[in-house]
Write a protein that holds these residues in place. Structure first.
Motif, PDB file in Angstrom:
ATOM      1  N   ILE A 118      67.803  63.271  44.086  1.00  0.00           N
ATOM      2  CA  ILE A 118      68.103  64.592  44.401  1.00  0.00           C
ATOM      3  C   ILE A 118      68.596  64.798  45.871  1.00  0.00           C
ATOM      4  O   ILE A 118      68.553  64.789  47.068  1.00  0.00           O
ATOM      5  N   ALA A 119      70.070  64.145  45.632  1.00  0.00           N
ATOM      6  CA  ALA A 119      71.273  64.403  47.023  1.00  0.00           C
ATOM      7  C   ALA A 119      71.437  65.525  47.828  1.00  0.00           C
ATOM      8  O   ALA A 119      71.135  65.518  48.789  1.00  0.00           O
ATOM      9  N   PHE A 120      71.316  66.580  47.098  1.00  0.00           N
ATOM     10  CA  PHE A 120      71.177  67.749  48.114  1.00  0.00           C
ATOM     11  C   PHE A 120      69.492  67.797  48.986  1.00  0.00           C
ATOM     12  O   PHE A 120      70.145  68.149  49.844  1.00  0.00           O
ATOM     13  N   LEU A 121      69.144  67.298  48.053  1.00  0.00           N
ATOM     14  CA  LEU A 121      67.244  67.191  49.437  1.00  0.00           C
ATOM     15  C   LEU A 121      67.626  66.266  49.904  1.00  0.00           C
ATOM     16  O   LEU A 121      66.938  66.813  51.517  1.00  0.00           O
ATOM     17  N   ALA A 122      68.375  65.271  50.153  1.00  0.00           N
ATOM     18  CA  ALA A 122      68.371  64.176  50.753  1.00  0.00           C
ATOM     19  C   ALA A 122      69.477  64.627  52.180  1.00  0.00           C
ATOM     20  O   ALA A 122      68.882  64.459  53.550  1.00  0.00           O
ATOM     21  N   ASP A 123      70.847  65.382  51.369  1.00  0.00           N
ATOM     22  CA  ASP A 123      71.178  66.212  52.967  1.00  0.00           C
ATOM     23  C   ASP A 123      70.604  66.624  53.770  1.00  0.00           C
ATOM     24  O   ASP A 123      70.343  67.036  54.643  1.00  0.00           O
ATOM     25  N   VAL A 124      69.954  67.631  52.916  1.00  0.00           N
ATOM     26  CA  VAL A 124      69.405  68.735  53.386  1.00  0.00           C
ATOM     27  C   VAL A 124      67.748  68.406  54.091  1.00  0.00           C
ATOM     28  O   VAL A 124      67.771  68.589  55.617  1.00  0.00           O
ATOM     29  N   LEU A 125      67.113  67.639  54.297  1.00  0.00           N
ATOM     30  CA  LEU A 125      66.049  66.996  54.702  1.00  0.00           C
ATOM     31  C   LEU A 125      66.371  66.133  55.824  1.00  0.00           C
ATOM     32  O   LEU A 125      65.057  65.242  56.360  1.00  0.00           O
ATOM     33  N   GLY A 126      67.448  65.452  55.567  1.00  0.00           N
ATOM     34  CA  GLY A 126      67.457  63.632  56.021  1.00  0.00           C
ATOM     35  C   GLY A 126      67.636  63.953  57.602  1.00  0.00           C
ATOM     36  O   GLY A 126      66.630  63.017  58.077  1.00  0.00           O
ATOM     37  N   PRO A 127      68.471  64.775  57.597  1.00  0.00           N
ATOM     38  CA  PRO A 127      67.880  64.883  59.491  1.00  0.00           C
ATOM     39  C   PRO A 127      67.027  64.988  60.152  1.00  0.00           C
ATOM     40  O   PRO A 127      66.495  64.147  61.345  1.00  0.00           O
ATOM     41  N   TYR A 128      66.222  66.317  59.857  1.00  0.00           N
ATOM     42  CA  TYR A 128      64.721  66.468  60.233  1.00  0.00           C
ATOM     43  C   TYR A 128      63.656  65.288  60.104  1.00  0.00           C
ATOM     44  O   TYR A 128      62.685  65.103  60.629  1.00  0.00           O
ATOM     45  N   ILE A 129      64.019  64.035  58.774  1.00  0.00           N
ATOM     46  CA  ILE A 129      63.435  63.106  58.496  1.00  0.00           C
ATOM     47  C   ILE A 129      63.424  62.271  59.886  1.00  0.00           C
ATOM     48  O   ILE A 129      62.675  61.230  60.155  1.00  0.00           O
ATOM     49  N   LYS A 130      64.468  61.830  59.736  1.00  0.00           N
ATOM     50  CA  LYS A 130      64.974  61.395  60.626  1.00  0.00           C
ATOM     51  C   LYS A 130      64.558  61.108  62.255  1.00  0.00           C
ATOM     52  O   LYS A 130      64.131  60.755  63.147  1.00  0.00           O
ATOM     53  N   VAL A 131      64.381  62.881  62.828  1.00  0.00           N
ATOM     54  CA  VAL A 131      64.358  63.215  63.955  1.00  0.00           C
ATOM     55  C   VAL A 131      62.238  63.079  63.966  1.00  0.00           C
ATOM     56  O   VAL A 131      61.893  62.226  64.815  1.00  0.00           O
ATOM     57  N   LEU A 132      61.533  63.170  63.002  1.00  0.00           N
ATOM     58  CA  LEU A 132      60.563  63.043  63.123  1.00  0.00           C
ATOM     59  C   LEU A 132      59.912  61.331  63.347  1.00  0.00           C
ATOM     60  O   LEU A 132      58.963  61.064  63.536  1.00  0.00           O
ATOM     61  N   ASN A 133      60.488  60.563  62.175  1.00  0.00           N
ATOM     62  CA  ASN A 133      60.509  59.709  62.293  1.00  0.00           C
ATOM     63  C   ASN A 133      61.095  58.234  63.552  1.00  0.00           C
ATOM     64  O   ASN A 133      60.659  57.651  64.087  1.00  0.00           O
ATOM     65  N   SER A 134      61.552  59.048  64.623  1.00  0.00           N
ATOM     66  CA  SER A 134      61.641  58.411  66.177  1.00  0.00           C
ATOM     67  C   SER A 134      60.643  59.523  67.149  1.00  0.00           C
ATOM     68  O   SER A 134      60.765  58.280  68.380  1.00  0.00           O
ATOM     69  N   ILE A 135      59.783  59.925  67.160  1.00  0.00           N
ATOM     70  CA  ILE A 135      58.637  60.476  67.850  1.00  0.00           C
ATOM     71  C   ILE A 135      57.640  58.807  66.999  1.00  0.00           C
ATOM     72  O   ILE A 135      57.262  59.166  66.188  1.00  0.00           O
ATOM     73  N   PRO A 136      57.628  59.327  68.583  1.00  0.00           N
ATOM     74  CA  PRO A 136      56.306  57.427  68.233  1.00  0.00           C
ATOM     75  C   PRO A 136      54.896  58.331  67.771  1.00  0.00           C
ATOM     76  O   PRO A 136      54.314  59.321  68.833  1.00  0.00           O
TER      77      PRO A 136
END
Length: 287
Positions: A118-136
């Motif tokens: 679902i491209a819409f979900l990826a566009d909406v949640l993608g930045p948040y997942i990247k931020v969470l992934n950047s947290i040690p």
């Protein structure tokens, strides 16, 4: 001429059989040589470590020695630990890691496939997942201890956050890399989104998902150990913390050896399951 004509196919068949047997013998010989080299390397490293420690070239108090580590494991096995039997400590840690691994894998696969489809979900949640992934994520373990207490829940939560992201990204990439021709053919045959996802996308992404499973269980063990190290009542991580607190280097190394054995056993089970599931794939002759 007829004898020559008749004998030619037999000769070809025999030569093919000989080449197959030669390749099999070469593969077996290579495996034996690799295994021998691994054993010799391990023996050399442990022997050098023991010799340097006994000669006090390295500080035996800080670096310990293989013989002392073995004695510590033997003592824990036969007489137990200050926390109870060694088997109980391993089982507590293994339970926490397994539960965190299962939850992390399930969530990672679910979200990875969903966002990959679902491209819409990826566009909406993608930045948040990247931020969470950047947290040690290791630094979240103390927060989980504050939230959930010293029980297993905080260790399971630590394992989940370490497992989720590698599984998620592999599942996401696997869903994105599905052959578009397969999806188009399924559409032509009348398959809806649900059937395409279940019968085309998920099977195609399975090899990607299994790749992440090999490393994710090690992450689950790390999460459980870190949580126990910070605060727990039982577990191998608490053994590490107690050994460190008493300056028992052999105890720290002994706990690491035990964890390595558990991780290798889990890796063996995953490899066996993967080979059973992907029996249709050609084997790599180089391994």
């Amino acid at each position: 001429m007829s004898p020559d004509v008749i004998s030619a196919p037999v000769t070809v068949g025999t030569s093919k059989s000989d080449r197959a047997h030669s390749r099999a013998r070469a593969a077996r010989k290579r495996k034996a040589v690799v295994l021998l080299a691994r054993v010799l390397l391990l023996v050399a490293v442990l022997g050098l470590w023991e010799a340097l420690s006994r000669a006090e070239v390295i500080d035996p108090f800080n670096f310990s020695a293989p013989s002392k580590i073995w004695d510590q494991i033997y003592t824990w096995t036969t007489h137990g630990t200050a926390l109870g039997s060694l088997g109980e400590q391993i089982w507590v840690t293994l339970q926490e890691a397994l539960l965190g691994w299962v939850i992390g894998v399930a969530a990672g696969v679910l979200f990875g496939i969903a966002l990959g489809r679902i491209a819409f979900l990826a566009d909406v949640l993608g930045p948040y997942i990247k931020v969470l992934n950047s947290i040690p994520r290791i630094v979240l373990a103390p927060i989980f201890v504050i939230w959930f207490g010293l029980g297993p829940s905080s260790k399971v939560a630590s394992a989940v956050v370490l497992v989720f992201f590698p599984v998620f990204f592999n599942a996401f990439q696997g869903a994105r890399e599905v052959d578009r021709n397969l999806v188009a053919n399924a559409r032509i045959l009348g398959a809806g989104d649900r059937r395409v996802t279940l019968q085309v996308v998920i099977p195609s992404a399975t090899s990607w998902i299994f790749t992440s499973l090999h490393v994710s269980f090690g992450f689950a063990l790390i999460g459980a150990i870190v949580g126990e190290y910070i605060g727990a009542t039982k577990g191998v991580g608490l053994l590490v913390a107690q050994s460190q607190g008493t300056f028992n280097a052999a105890g720290v190394y002994a706990a690491m050896v035990i964890l390595a054995v558990v991780a290798l056993m889990a890796e063996g089970l995953l490899t066996f399951a993967e080979r059973r599931i992907f029996r249709w794939k050609p084997s790599d002759s180089g391994h």
